[in-house]
Design a protein around this motif. Structure first.
Motif, mmCIF file in Angstrom:
data_model
loop_
_atom_site.group_PDB
_atom_site.id
_atom_site.type_symbol
_atom_site.label_atom_id
_atom_site.label_comp_id
_atom_site.label_asym_id
_atom_site.label_seq_id
_atom_site.Cartn_x
_atom_site.Cartn_y
_atom_site.Cartn_z
ATOM 1 N N TYR A 130 19.491 78.483 54.860
ATOM 2 C CA TYR A 130 18.066 78.842 54.937
ATOM 3 C C TYR A 130 17.568 79.273 53.561
ATOM 4 C CZ TYR A 130 13.746 81.108 56.468
ATOM 5 O OH TYR A 130 12.418 81.458 56.615
ATOM 6 N N TRP A 145 15.935 79.630 63.138
ATOM 7 C CA TRP A 145 16.654 78.640 62.310
ATOM 8 C C TRP A 145 17.976 78.264 62.979
ATOM 9 C CZ3 TRP A 145 16.326 75.402 58.343
ATOM 10 C CH2 TRP A 145 17.413 75.158 57.518
ATOM 11 N N ASN A 202 17.426 76.271 66.185
ATOM 12 C CA ASN A 202 17.070 74.858 65.928
ATOM 13 C C ASN A 202 18.281 74.039 65.507
ATOM 14 O OD1 ASN A 202 14.285 74.313 66.427
ATOM 15 N ND2 ASN A 202 13.819 75.831 64.868
ATOM 16 N N ILE A 203 19.102 74.601 64.657
ATOM 17 C CA ILE A 203 20.272 73.828 64.206
ATOM 18 C C ILE A 203 21.264 73.667 65.359
ATOM 19 C CG2 ILE A 203 22.270 73.878 62.636
ATOM 20 C CD1 ILE A 203 20.253 74.828 60.517
ATOM 21 N N HIS A 239 20.513 70.783 67.723
ATOM 22 C CA HIS A 239 20.464 69.396 67.225
ATOM 23 C C HIS A 239 21.862 68.851 66.963
ATOM 24 C CE1 HIS A 239 16.111 70.031 66.294
ATOM 25 N NE2 HIS A 239 16.072 68.733 66.508
ATOM 26 N N ARG A 248 11.272 68.576 57.995
ATOM 27 C CA ARG A 248 11.933 69.737 58.594
ATOM 28 C C ARG A 248 12.883 69.275 59.720
ATOM 29 N NH1 ARG A 248 12.156 74.374 56.691
ATOM 30 N NH2 ARG A 248 12.525 76.105 58.073
ATOM 31 N N ASN A 249 12.410 68.335 60.540
ATOM 32 C CA ASN A 249 13.249 67.857 61.650
ATOM 33 C C ASN A 249 14.509 67.167 61.140
ATOM 34 O OD1 ASN A 249 11.636 68.843 63.646
ATOM 35 N ND2 ASN A 249 10.421 66.975 63.846
ATOM 36 N N PHE A 256 16.976 69.823 59.991
ATOM 37 C CA PHE A 256 17.715 70.404 61.134
ATOM 38 C C PHE A 256 18.814 69.445 61.574
ATOM 39 C CE2 PHE A 256 13.610 72.685 62.569
ATOM 40 C CZ PHE A 256 13.992 73.855 61.965
#
Ligand code: CMC
Length: 429
Positions: A91, A107, A110-111, A114, A162-163, A166
């Motif tokens: 980050y 953060w 989100n990680i 995915h 951003r996607n 991730f």
């Protein structure tokens, strides 16, 4: 009154030029005005391997190679290794500041969400030969991800960027572990979102028949610190590849596959694998002097030694030596450590290494820890790639937002023949 300029006299013409100096550099394009006359494109610089050329401004990592200092966004690597986590450091690299508690939670969430890859990725990996090198599988499957996320080519769209960030940080451990499972013929182990980033990676690597894998806390933390140590390192070969390919506005999966390919080489991230082979080949302490003699005769390099920037001890190697002790308390001592320590001691007393300022680098001790943790040798460069992913992405993003940047396109000094006419095949001697 001293001026921030450089005065240059071109002795070919007797003309004098004054070039501005900014941040300790001159702009190479300012040299173009130094010409012999019309038709001359102007003076260029020749710098193979970019020994003395800054290709960008960057606020991400700082190295003082003479003092052995490494900082990410100003924070000393020693403090991050002691107190941060890999995802928090990621980050920091990508956003410039340490996150608040809420930012970190979001953060990590989100990680963590995915980490799964499309089922078709398994089919790609299945297609590799049983003894395919995991780094080859990793490079190829990172590139393949671009076909699953076509929107990734919208690199100027902040949300899309951003996607993909991730996804890449989340999926690299999954691709790495799947490549390993294919090599050893084990069924793929799916991500477990209850575990930490490194705990889940250990789960996907080593889970066998247990219903729930429980990572060893010491090994989980040691791996996390190793990833922190590898997270960024200014404009190294693979980062330059990431920026270079990214500068053509390719999507980040394609650019990162290129970066990982650059990392694969034994002079870069492949060195950790070579170190282990070296230590095994040496086999016992009494054979070290003969091995060092062969290095000095130029037969081969001592892998894990030397660095373009560090002319002092690599600070990452110091931290890694300490982690090794913690890991060995759990795994038992890797006997190769004794050979490595003795090899370092002998090398650092030898004028060949001292005069060239060749010290152990990050790769010298990392492999010994990975091996103790039961990672196969050919997984070592892949582990480096997982750690370097946030750095590559931070550098890619910085490059895209930098108004000074253009498509990477170095000049050359042409050394081929002058114009000549095509000769029909029957007339060639
Ligand atoms: N063993 C023996 N001699 C060496 C070594 C080594 N590992 N590294 C450099 N030298 C010698 C080299 O032969 C040359 O000697 P001379 O001046 O007599 O010709 C001198 O030291 C300078 O070497 P160089 O090749 O001009 O240095 P460089 O800055 O271009 O290369 C390096 C840096 C890392 C590629 C090089 O030190 C090397 O090949 N090391 C071994 C591979 C390795 O451990 N790589 C991992 C680097 S750290 C992790 C990463 O970021 O990739």
């Amino acid at each position: 009154m001293p001026k921030d300029t450089l005065s240059v006299i071109d002795n070919r013409t007797g003309k004098q030029y004054e070039l501005p100096i900014e941040s300790g550099t001159i702009r190479a394009v300012d040299l173009r005005q130094i010409k012999l006359g019309d038709g001359d494109q102007g003076l260029e610089t020749y710098d193979p391997g970019f020994l003395n050329t800054a290709a960008c401004r960057s606020a991400i990592s700082f190295i003082d190679g003479d003092k052995g200092i490494l900082r990410y966004r100003g924070y000393p690597i020693e403090q991050l290794a002691e107190r941060s986590t890999f995802l928090e450091t990621a980050y920091l690299l990508l956003n410039g500041e340490l996150p608040s508690a809420a930012e970190l939670d979001s953060w990590v969430f989100n990680i963590t969400h995915h980490t799964i890859v499309h089922e078709s990725i398994k089919k790609f990996i299945d297609g590799f030969h049983h003894d395919a090198h995991p780094m080859g599988m990793f490079v190829s499957t990172v590139a393949a991800l671009s076909t699953f996320y076509p929107e990734a080519k919208h690199i100027q769209d902040e949300t899309s960027r951003r996607n993909q960030i991730f996804r890449l940080i989340a999926k690299t451990p999954t691709l790495a572990a799947f490549a390993h499972r294919h090599s050893v013929g084990l069924p793929y182990a799916y991500p477990d979102n209850d575990l930490s980033y490194t705990g889940n990676f250990l789960n996907m690597m080593f889970k066998t028949t247990e219903v729930k894998y429980t990572p060893n806390k010491t090994l989980e933390r040691a791996l996390d610190v190793l990833l922190i140590l590898h997270a960024d390192h200014e404009q190294n070969c693979s980062t330059s590849a990431m920026r270079g390919v990214g500068s053509s506005h390719a999507d980040p999966y394609s650019a990162m596959a290129a970066a990982a390919a650059a990392l694969y080489g034994p002079l870069h991230g492949g060195a950790n694998e070579e170190v282990l082979r070296t230590l095994r080949e040496i086999g016992s302490k009494d054979r070290i002097p003969a091995y060092i003699d062969r290095v000095k005769r130029g037969e081969f390099r001592l892998f894990g030694f030397g660095h373009r920037i560090y002319k002092n001890y690599d600070p990452r190697a110091t931290i890694i030596k300490r982690i090794a002790e913690e890991v060995f308390e759990v795994t038992g001592k890797n006997p190769l450590i004794d050979i490595a320590v003795e090899l370092e001691r002998i090398a650092l007393q030898d004028d060949y290494f001292v005069s060239r300022k060749l010290y152990p680098n990050v790769d010298f001790y990392s492999g010994i820890i990975y091996e103790a943790m039961k990672f196969p040798i050919d997984m070592f460069p892949v582990l480096f790639a997982i750690g370097r992913t946030p750095g590559w992405l931070a550098q890619w993003q910085e490059m895209l937002l930098d108004k000074d940047q253009k498509i990477a396109r170095p000049r050359q000094i042409y050394t081929g023949p002058d114009k000549r006419d095509y000769v029909a095949i029957e007339n060639r001697g």
